[in-house]
Design an enzyme around this catalytic site. Structure first.
Site, mmCIF file in Angstrom:
data_model
loop_
_atom_site.group_PDB
_atom_site.id
_atom_site.type_symbol
_atom_site.label_atom_id
_atom_site.label_comp_id
_atom_site.label_asym_id
_atom_site.label_seq_id
_atom_site.Cartn_x
_atom_site.Cartn_y
_atom_site.Cartn_z
ATOM 1 N N SER A 153 0.853 -1.186 0.000
ATOM 2 C CA SER A 153 0.000 0.000 0.000
ATOM 3 C C SER A 153 0.884 1.228 0.000
ATOM 4 O O SER A 153 2.019 1.177 0.486
ATOM 5 C CB SER A 153 -0.878 0.030 1.259
ATOM 6 O OG SER A 153 -1.460 1.315 1.416
ATOM 7 N N TYR A 166 -1.872 -0.951 10.419
ATOM 8 C CA TYR A 166 -2.114 -1.371 9.028
ATOM 9 C C TYR A 166 -0.921 -0.971 8.175
ATOM 10 O O TYR A 166 -0.365 -1.778 7.426
ATOM 11 C CB TYR A 166 -3.403 -0.739 8.479
ATOM 12 C CG TYR A 166 -3.568 -0.987 6.986
ATOM 13 C CD1 TYR A 166 -4.036 -2.205 6.503
ATOM 14 C CD2 TYR A 166 -3.205 -0.007 6.045
ATOM 15 C CE1 TYR A 166 -4.155 -2.443 5.138
ATOM 16 C CE2 TYR A 166 -3.320 -0.232 4.686
ATOM 17 C CZ TYR A 166 -3.799 -1.455 4.236
ATOM 18 O OH TYR A 166 -3.903 -1.683 2.880
ATOM 19 N N LYS A 170 2.039 -3.172 6.068
ATOM 20 C CA LYS A 170 2.375 -3.036 4.651
ATOM 21 C C LYS A 170 3.855 -2.660 4.468
ATOM 22 O O LYS A 170 4.467 -3.011 3.452
ATOM 23 C CB LYS A 170 1.460 -2.007 3.990
ATOM 24 C CG LYS A 170 -0.003 -2.456 3.939
ATOM 25 C CD LYS A 170 -0.178 -3.780 3.184
ATOM 26 C CE LYS A 170 -1.632 -4.099 2.903
ATOM 27 N NZ LYS A 170 -1.779 -5.367 2.138
HETATM 28 N N1 LIG Z 1 -8.693 -0.544 -1.353
HETATM 29 C C1 LIG Z 1 -7.686 0.219 -1.044
HETATM 30 O O1 LIG Z 1 -7.845 1.417 -0.824
HETATM 31 C C2 LIG Z 1 -6.306 -0.367 -0.946
HETATM 32 C C3 LIG Z 1 -5.209 0.479 -1.072
HETATM 33 C C4 LIG Z 1 -3.934 -0.056 -0.980
HETATM 34 C C5 LIG Z 1 -3.770 -1.412 -0.775
HETATM 35 N N2 LIG Z 1 -4.847 -2.234 -0.650
HETATM 36 C C6 LIG Z 1 -4.614 -3.658 -0.445
HETATM 37 O O2 LIG Z 1 -5.128 -4.327 -1.566
HETATM 38 C C7 LIG Z 1 -5.451 -5.675 -1.211
HETATM 39 C C8 LIG Z 1 -6.842 -6.022 -1.726
HETATM 40 O O3 LIG Z 1 -7.797 -5.253 -1.060
HETATM 41 P P1 LIG Z 1 -9.134 -4.706 -1.740
HETATM 42 O O4 LIG Z 1 -9.057 -3.244 -1.650
HETATM 43 O O5 LIG Z 1 -9.352 -5.332 -3.035
HETATM 44 O O6 LIG Z 1 -10.189 -5.169 -0.620
HETATM 45 P P2 LIG Z 1 -11.471 -6.113 -0.664
HETATM 46 O O7 LIG Z 1 -11.952 -6.139 0.735
HETATM 47 O O8 LIG Z 1 -12.394 -5.646 -1.733
HETATM 48 O O9 LIG Z 1 -10.910 -7.549 -1.065
HETATM 49 C C9 LIG Z 1 -10.109 -8.298 -0.198
HETATM 50 C C10 LIG Z 1 -10.436 -9.777 -0.368
HETATM 51 O O10 LIG Z 1 -9.540 -10.532 0.482
HETATM 52 C C11 LIG Z 1 -10.265 -11.572 1.101
HETATM 53 N N3 LIG Z 1 -9.619 -11.971 2.351
HETATM 54 C C12 LIG Z 1 -9.505 -11.244 3.492
HETATM 55 N N4 LIG Z 1 -8.894 -11.969 4.444
HETATM 56 C C13 LIG Z 1 -8.607 -13.184 3.898
HETATM 57 C C14 LIG Z 1 -8.007 -14.366 4.396
HETATM 58 N N5 LIG Z 1 -7.576 -14.471 5.660
HETATM 59 N N6 LIG Z 1 -7.871 -15.413 3.553
HETATM 60 C C15 LIG Z 1 -8.333 -15.348 2.283
HETATM 61 N N7 LIG Z 1 -8.917 -14.263 1.764
HETATM 62 C C16 LIG Z 1 -9.064 -13.189 2.566
HETATM 63 C C17 LIG Z 1 -11.657 -10.965 1.320
HETATM 64 O O11 LIG Z 1 -12.640 -12.002 1.478
HETATM 65 C C18 LIG Z 1 -11.870 -10.138 0.061
HETATM 66 O O12 LIG Z 1 -12.519 -10.879 -0.957
HETATM 67 C C19 LIG Z 1 -5.298 -5.757 0.300
HETATM 68 O O13 LIG Z 1 -4.049 -6.345 0.600
HETATM 69 C C20 LIG Z 1 -5.324 -4.299 0.717
HETATM 70 O O14 LIG Z 1 -4.643 -4.105 1.933
HETATM 71 C C21 LIG Z 1 -6.123 -1.738 -0.745
#
Ligand SMILES: NC(=O)c1ccc[n+]([C@@H]2O[C@H](COP(=O)([O-])OP(=O)(O)OC[C@H]3O[C@@H](n4cnc5c(N)ncnc54)[C@H](O)[C@@H]3O)[C@@H](O)[C@H]2O)c1
Ligand SMILES: *[C@@H]1O[C@H](CO)[C@@H](O)[C@H](O)[C@H]1NC(C)=O
Ligand SMILES: *[C@@H]1O[C@H](CO)[C@@H](O)[C@H](O)[C@H]1NC(C)=O
Ligand SMILES: *[C@@H]1O[C@H](CO)[C@@H](O)[C@H](O)[C@H]1NC(C)=O
Length: 265
Positions: A153, A166, A170
Protein backbone atom coordinates in the site's frame (compact mmCIF):
# COMPACT_ATOMS: atom_id res chain seq x y z
CA UNK A 1 -16.77 -8.17 -21.55
CA UNK A 2 -13.47 -7.13 -23.08
CA UNK A 3 -10.72 -9.66 -23.64
CA UNK A 4 -12.99 -12.41 -24.91
CA UNK A 5 -10.83 -12.67 -27.98
CA UNK A 6 -7.72 -13.48 -25.96
CA UNK A 7 -9.62 -16.08 -23.95
CA UNK A 8 -10.92 -17.83 -27.05
CA UNK A 9 -7.61 -17.95 -28.84
CA UNK A 10 -5.46 -18.72 -25.81
CA UNK A 11 -3.08 -15.98 -26.88
CA UNK A 12 -2.04 -13.08 -24.71
CA UNK A 13 0.86 -11.89 -22.62
CA UNK A 14 0.35 -14.61 -19.99
CA UNK A 15 -0.36 -17.50 -22.34
CA UNK A 16 0.88 -20.78 -20.87
CA UNK A 17 1.29 -19.35 -17.37
CA UNK A 18 -0.42 -20.51 -14.19
CA UNK A 19 -1.19 -18.11 -11.35
CA UNK A 20 -2.56 -18.12 -7.83
CA UNK A 21 -4.43 -14.94 -6.83
CA UNK A 22 -5.51 -14.57 -3.19
CA UNK A 23 -8.44 -12.37 -2.20
CA UNK A 24 -9.81 -13.09 -5.66
CA UNK A 25 -13.49 -12.63 -4.81
CA UNK A 26 -13.41 -8.84 -4.56
CA UNK A 27 -11.65 -5.60 -5.44
CA UNK A 28 -8.09 -5.77 -6.74
CA UNK A 29 -7.91 -9.60 -6.64
CA UNK A 30 -11.05 -9.98 -8.74
CA UNK A 31 -9.81 -7.46 -11.31
CA UNK A 32 -6.44 -9.18 -11.41
CA UNK A 33 -7.95 -12.62 -11.95
CA UNK A 34 -10.09 -11.33 -14.83
CA UNK A 35 -7.12 -9.58 -16.41
CA UNK A 36 -4.97 -12.71 -16.11
CA UNK A 37 -7.63 -14.77 -17.88
CA UNK A 38 -7.90 -12.15 -20.64
CA UNK A 39 -4.13 -12.42 -21.09
CA UNK A 40 -4.28 -16.20 -21.43
CA UNK A 41 -3.31 -17.45 -17.95
CA UNK A 42 -4.90 -20.20 -15.89
CA UNK A 43 -5.76 -18.98 -12.39
CA UNK A 44 -6.38 -20.56 -9.01
CA UNK A 45 -8.71 -17.92 -7.54
CA UNK A 46 -8.52 -18.23 -3.76
CA UNK A 47 -10.54 -16.41 -1.12
CA UNK A 48 -12.01 -17.21 2.30
CA UNK A 49 -15.34 -15.87 1.01
CA UNK A 50 -16.81 -18.93 -0.75
CA UNK A 51 -20.02 -17.15 -1.69
CA UNK A 52 -18.10 -14.23 -3.18
CA UNK A 53 -16.02 -16.60 -5.30
CA UNK A 54 -19.15 -18.34 -6.48
CA UNK A 55 -20.79 -15.07 -7.43
CA UNK A 56 -17.71 -13.81 -9.24
CA UNK A 57 -16.81 -16.85 -11.31
CA UNK A 58 -19.32 -19.70 -11.27
CA UNK A 59 -22.10 -17.86 -13.06
CA UNK A 60 -19.87 -17.10 -16.03
CA UNK A 61 -18.99 -20.06 -18.24
CA UNK A 62 -16.21 -17.97 -19.76
CA UNK A 63 -14.15 -18.87 -16.70
CA UNK A 64 -14.82 -22.64 -16.65
CA UNK A 65 -11.63 -23.68 -18.38
CA UNK A 66 -9.46 -20.90 -17.00
CA UNK A 67 -10.27 -20.39 -13.33
CA UNK A 68 -10.28 -22.88 -10.48
CA UNK A 69 -11.93 -21.37 -7.41
CA UNK A 70 -10.72 -22.46 -3.99
CA UNK A 71 -11.99 -21.45 -0.57
CA UNK A 72 -8.83 -20.77 1.40
CA UNK A 73 -7.66 -18.73 4.37
CA UNK A 74 -4.23 -17.20 3.71
CA UNK A 75 -3.31 -17.36 7.42
CA UNK A 76 -3.57 -21.18 7.44
CA UNK A 77 -0.55 -23.21 6.34
CA UNK A 78 -2.59 -26.19 5.13
CA UNK A 79 -4.59 -23.90 2.83
CA UNK A 80 -1.36 -22.81 1.14
CA UNK A 81 -0.60 -26.44 0.36
CA UNK A 82 -4.10 -26.74 -1.14
CA UNK A 83 -3.62 -23.65 -3.32
CA UNK A 84 -0.29 -24.83 -4.74
CA UNK A 85 -1.53 -28.41 -5.15
CA UNK A 86 -4.50 -27.07 -7.13
CA UNK A 87 -2.23 -25.04 -9.44
CA UNK A 88 -0.08 -28.09 -10.10
CA UNK A 89 -2.81 -30.73 -10.39
CA UNK A 90 -5.39 -28.67 -12.34
CA UNK A 91 -3.08 -26.58 -14.50
CA UNK A 92 0.35 -28.26 -14.45
CA UNK A 93 2.52 -25.93 -12.36
CA UNK A 94 2.91 -22.47 -10.85
CA UNK A 95 4.46 -19.36 -12.42
CA UNK A 96 2.82 -16.37 -10.72
CA UNK A 97 1.61 -15.73 -7.18
CA UNK A 98 -0.33 -12.58 -6.32
CA UNK A 99 -0.42 -12.13 -2.55
CA UNK A 100 -3.39 -9.77 -2.57
CA UNK A 101 -5.70 -10.83 0.30
CA UNK A 102 -5.49 -8.19 2.98
CA UNK A 103 -7.42 -6.61 5.80
CA UNK A 104 -7.54 -3.52 7.99
CA UNK A 105 -9.18 -2.44 11.20
CA UNK A 106 -11.29 0.70 11.13
CA UNK A 107 -9.28 3.93 11.02
CA UNK A 108 -9.27 5.27 14.60
CA UNK A 109 -6.95 6.66 17.27
CA UNK A 110 -4.09 4.24 17.79
CA UNK A 111 -4.70 4.01 21.55
CA UNK A 112 -8.06 2.39 20.74
CA UNK A 113 -6.68 -0.39 18.53
CA UNK A 114 -7.12 -3.76 20.24
CA UNK A 115 -4.64 -6.61 20.44
CA UNK A 116 -7.02 -8.77 18.40
CA UNK A 117 -7.12 -6.13 15.64
CA UNK A 118 -3.33 -5.89 15.63
CA UNK A 119 -2.95 -9.68 15.47
CA UNK A 120 -5.44 -9.96 12.61
CA UNK A 121 -3.80 -7.28 10.48
CA UNK A 122 -0.34 -8.79 10.96
CA UNK A 123 -1.61 -12.30 10.33
CA UNK A 124 -3.62 -11.63 7.16
CA UNK A 125 -1.23 -9.05 5.67
CA UNK A 126 2.20 -10.37 6.73
CA UNK A 127 2.07 -13.96 8.01
CA UNK A 128 0.22 -14.89 4.82
CA UNK A 129 3.30 -13.99 2.80
CA UNK A 130 5.55 -15.87 5.22
CA UNK A 131 3.40 -18.98 4.67
CA UNK A 132 3.19 -18.48 0.91
CA UNK A 133 6.93 -18.63 0.38
CA UNK A 134 7.72 -22.26 1.33
CA UNK A 135 4.52 -23.36 -0.43
CA UNK A 136 5.12 -21.56 -3.73
CA UNK A 137 8.90 -21.45 -4.20
CA UNK A 138 9.48 -25.20 -4.80
CA UNK A 139 6.76 -25.26 -7.47
CA UNK A 140 8.23 -22.17 -9.15
CA UNK A 141 11.71 -23.70 -9.09
CA UNK A 142 10.28 -26.66 -10.97
CA UNK A 143 9.27 -24.24 -13.76
CA UNK A 144 12.71 -22.62 -13.79
CA UNK A 145 11.50 -19.38 -12.21
CA UNK A 146 8.45 -17.32 -11.32
CA UNK A 147 6.98 -14.00 -10.27
CA UNK A 148 5.62 -13.14 -6.84
CA UNK A 149 3.60 -9.93 -6.59
CA UNK A 150 2.72 -8.66 -3.13
CA UNK A 151 0.00 -6.03 -2.75
CA UNK A 152 1.35 -3.57 -0.20
CA UNK A 153 0.00 0.00 0.00
CA UNK A 154 1.11 3.57 -0.47
CA UNK A 155 0.65 3.70 3.32
CA UNK A 156 3.87 1.67 3.55
CA UNK A 157 5.76 4.65 2.16
CA UNK A 158 3.88 7.52 3.68
CA UNK A 159 2.71 6.90 7.26
CA UNK A 160 0.10 9.21 8.84
CA UNK A 161 -1.93 9.06 12.08
CA UNK A 162 -4.76 6.54 12.45
CA UNK A 163 -3.80 3.42 10.55
CA UNK A 164 -0.40 2.97 12.17
CA UNK A 165 -0.49 -0.83 12.43
CA UNK A 166 -2.11 -1.37 9.03
CA UNK A 167 0.58 0.77 7.44
CA UNK A 168 3.28 -0.95 9.51
CA UNK A 169 2.04 -4.32 8.23
CA UNK A 170 2.37 -3.04 4.65
CA UNK A 171 5.85 -1.66 5.39
CA UNK A 172 6.78 -5.20 6.48
CA UNK A 173 5.44 -6.47 3.16
CA UNK A 174 7.46 -3.87 1.23
CA UNK A 175 10.63 -4.72 3.12
CA UNK A 176 10.20 -8.50 2.89
CA UNK A 177 9.64 -8.05 -0.85
CA UNK A 178 13.16 -6.70 -1.26
CA UNK A 179 14.73 -9.35 0.97
CA UNK A 180 12.94 -12.17 -0.88
CA UNK A 181 13.97 -10.69 -4.23
CA UNK A 182 17.60 -10.73 -3.11
CA UNK A 183 17.40 -14.30 -1.83
CA UNK A 184 15.54 -15.96 -4.71
CA UNK A 185 17.02 -14.09 -7.69
CA UNK A 186 19.41 -16.98 -8.19
CA UNK A 187 16.35 -19.17 -8.88
CA UNK A 188 14.96 -16.65 -11.40
CA UNK A 189 12.10 -15.97 -9.02
CA UNK A 190 11.20 -12.28 -9.08
CA UNK A 191 9.51 -10.65 -6.10
CA UNK A 192 7.88 -7.22 -6.38
CA UNK A 193 5.25 -5.23 -4.52
CA UNK A 194 2.59 -2.80 -5.68
CA UNK A 195 1.71 0.19 -3.52
CA UNK A 196 -1.79 1.36 -4.49
CA UNK A 197 -3.56 4.49 -3.32
CA UNK A 198 -7.04 4.38 -1.78
CA UNK A 199 -9.67 2.67 -3.96
CA UNK A 200 -13.44 2.21 -3.86
CA UNK A 201 -13.23 -1.49 -2.92
CA UNK A 202 -14.51 -3.43 0.09
CA UNK A 203 -11.85 -1.83 2.32
CA UNK A 204 -12.72 1.81 1.54
CA UNK A 205 -14.93 2.38 4.58
CA UNK A 206 -12.43 0.78 6.98
CA UNK A 207 -9.74 3.13 5.73
CA UNK A 208 -11.59 6.43 5.73
CA UNK A 209 -14.57 5.86 8.03
CA UNK A 210 -17.28 6.74 5.50
CA UNK A 211 -18.98 4.52 2.89
CA UNK A 212 -17.88 4.60 -0.72
CA UNK A 213 -19.91 6.91 -2.90
CA UNK A 214 -19.25 9.67 -5.42
CA UNK A 215 -19.39 12.47 -2.85
CA UNK A 216 -17.15 10.78 -0.25
CA UNK A 217 -14.71 9.67 -2.90
CA UNK A 218 -14.20 13.26 -4.08
CA UNK A 219 -12.91 14.30 -0.63
CA UNK A 220 -9.74 12.27 -1.25
CA UNK A 221 -8.81 13.59 -4.68
CA UNK A 222 -7.39 17.04 -3.98
CA UNK A 223 -3.82 15.87 -3.36
CA UNK A 224 -3.61 13.31 -6.16
CA UNK A 225 -1.78 14.73 -9.22
CA UNK A 226 -3.75 12.55 -11.66
CA UNK A 227 -7.00 13.56 -9.96
CA UNK A 228 -8.64 10.23 -9.17
CA UNK A 229 -8.46 7.23 -6.85
CA UNK A 230 -7.10 3.79 -7.79
CA UNK A 231 -9.20 1.75 -10.16
CA UNK A 232 -8.83 -2.02 -9.54
CA UNK A 233 -7.85 -2.23 -13.23
CA UNK A 234 -4.76 -0.09 -12.49
CA UNK A 235 -3.54 -2.76 -10.09
CA UNK A 236 -4.54 -5.60 -12.42
CA UNK A 237 -2.57 -4.04 -15.28
CA UNK A 238 0.61 -3.86 -13.20
CA UNK A 239 0.12 -7.45 -12.01
CA UNK A 240 -0.11 -8.57 -15.63
CA UNK A 241 3.06 -6.67 -16.51
CA UNK A 242 5.05 -8.03 -13.55
CA UNK A 243 3.70 -11.54 -14.10
CA UNK A 244 4.57 -11.54 -17.79
CA UNK A 245 7.94 -11.88 -19.47
CA UNK A 246 7.81 -8.13 -20.18
CA UNK A 247 8.78 -7.73 -16.52
CA UNK A 248 11.54 -10.30 -16.57
CA UNK A 249 14.33 -7.93 -15.41
CA UNK A 250 12.25 -6.30 -12.66
CA UNK A 251 12.69 -7.58 -9.12
CA UNK A 252 12.78 -6.08 -5.63
CA UNK A 253 10.66 -3.10 -6.67
CA UNK A 254 7.93 -1.44 -4.61
CA UNK A 255 5.92 0.23 -7.35
CA UNK A 256 3.58 3.10 -6.47
CA UNK A 257 0.24 2.75 -8.28
CA UNK A 258 -1.06 6.02 -6.89
CA UNK A 259 -1.55 8.65 -9.60
CA UNK A 260 1.46 10.49 -8.21
CA UNK A 261 0.11 10.82 -4.66
CA UNK A 262 3.44 9.92 -3.05
CA UNK A 263 5.22 12.71 -4.89
CA UNK A 264 3.37 15.57 -3.24
CA UNK A 265 3.31 16.97 0.26
N1 LIG B 1 -8.69 -0.54 -1.35
C1 LIG B 1 -7.69 0.22 -1.04
O1 LIG B 1 -7.85 1.42 -0.82
C2 LIG B 1 -6.31 -0.37 -0.95
C3 LIG B 1 -5.21 0.48 -1.07
C4 LIG B 1 -3.93 -0.06 -0.98
C5 LIG B 1 -3.77 -1.41 -0.78
N2 LIG B 1 -4.85 -2.23 -0.65
C6 LIG B 1 -4.61 -3.66 -0.44
O2 LIG B 1 -5.13 -4.33 -1.57
C7 LIG B 1 -5.45 -5.68 -1.21
C8 LIG B 1 -6.84 -6.02 -1.73
O3 LIG B 1 -7.80 -5.25 -1.06
P1 LIG B 1 -9.13 -4.71 -1.74
O4 LIG B 1 -9.06 -3.24 -1.65
O5 LIG B 1 -9.35 -5.33 -3.04
O6 LIG B 1 -10.19 -5.17 -0.62
P2 LIG B 1 -11.47 -6.11 -0.66
O7 LIG B 1 -11.95 -6.14 0.73
O8 LIG B 1 -12.39 -5.65 -1.73
O9 LIG B 1 -10.91 -7.55 -1.06
C9 LIG B 1 -10.11 -8.30 -0.20
C10 LIG B 1 -10.44 -9.78 -0.37
O10 LIG B 1 -9.54 -10.53 0.48
C11 LIG B 1 -10.26 -11.57 1.10
N3 LIG B 1 -9.62 -11.97 2.35
C12 LIG B 1 -9.51 -11.24 3.49
N4 LIG B 1 -8.89 -11.97 4.44
C13 LIG B 1 -8.61 -13.18 3.90
C14 LIG B 1 -8.01 -14.37 4.40
N5 LIG B 1 -7.58 -14.47 5.66
N6 LIG B 1 -7.87 -15.41 3.55
C15 LIG B 1 -8.33 -15.35 2.28
N7 LIG B 1 -8.92 -14.26 1.76
C16 LIG B 1 -9.06 -13.19 2.57
C17 LIG B 1 -11.66 -10.97 1.32
O11 LIG B 1 -12.64 -12.00 1.48
C18 LIG B 1 -11.87 -10.14 0.06
O12 LIG B 1 -12.52 -10.88 -0.96
C19 LIG B 1 -5.30 -5.76 0.30
O13 LIG B 1 -4.05 -6.35 0.60
C20 LIG B 1 -5.32 -4.30 0.72
O14 LIG B 1 -4.64 -4.10 1.93
C21 LIG B 1 -6.12 -1.74 -0.75
C1 LIG C 1 -8.69 -17.65 9.19
O1 LIG C 1 -7.72 -18.25 10.01
C2 LIG C 1 -7.53 -17.63 11.26
C3 LIG C 1 -6.44 -18.38 11.96
O2 LIG C 1 -5.23 -18.09 11.39
C4 LIG C 1 -8.82 -17.63 12.07
O3 LIG C 1 -8.63 -16.91 13.26
C5 LIG C 1 -9.91 -16.97 11.24
O4 LIG C 1 -11.12 -17.07 11.94
C6 LIG C 1 -10.03 -17.68 9.90
N1 LIG C 1 -11.05 -17.00 9.12
C7 LIG C 1 -11.94 -17.67 8.40
C8 LIG C 1 -12.99 -16.83 7.72
O5 LIG C 1 -11.93 -18.87 8.28
C1 LIG D 1 -1.44 5.05 6.23
O1 LIG D 1 -1.25 5.51 4.93
C2 LIG D 1 -2.32 6.22 4.35
C3 LIG D 1 -1.90 6.61 2.98
O2 LIG D 1 -0.74 7.38 3.01
C4 LIG D 1 -2.75 7.39 5.19
O3 LIG D 1 -3.88 8.01 4.64
C5 LIG D 1 -3.01 6.87 6.55
O4 LIG D 1 -3.41 7.92 7.37
C6 LIG D 1 -1.73 6.22 7.05
N1 LIG D 1 -1.75 5.95 8.43
C7 LIG D 1 -0.65 5.71 9.14
C8 LIG D 1 -0.78 5.69 10.56
O5 LIG D 1 0.41 5.53 8.66
C1 LIG E 1 14.38 -2.90 4.69
O1 LIG E 1 15.40 -3.84 4.62
C2 LIG E 1 16.59 -3.40 4.01
C3 LIG E 1 17.51 -4.59 3.89
O2 LIG E 1 16.87 -5.59 3.15
C4 LIG E 1 17.16 -2.27 4.79
O3 LIG E 1 18.37 -1.83 4.20
C5 LIG E 1 16.15 -1.15 4.79
O4 LIG E 1 16.62 -0.08 5.56
C6 LIG E 1 14.83 -1.61 5.33
N1 LIG E 1 13.89 -0.55 5.13
C7 LIG E 1 12.88 -0.30 5.93
C8 LIG E 1 12.01 0.86 5.60
O5 LIG E 1 12.66 -0.98 6.90
Amino acid sequence: MSGLHAVQTGSGRLAGKVAIVTGAASGFGLACTKKFVEEGAKVVAADMNAEGLQKAFSSNSQYDQHVHTLTANVTVQGDWEKMVDAAVSKFGGLDILVNNAGTSYKNKPTLEVTEAEFDKVMSVNVKSIFLSVPAAIPAMKQRGGGSIINIASIGAMRPRPGLVWYNASKAAVANATKGLAAEFGKDQIRVNALCPLLSGTGLFEQFVGVPYNEENMKKFLFNVPLGRLTDPGDVANMCAFLGSDEGKFITGVNLEVDGGRAVGA
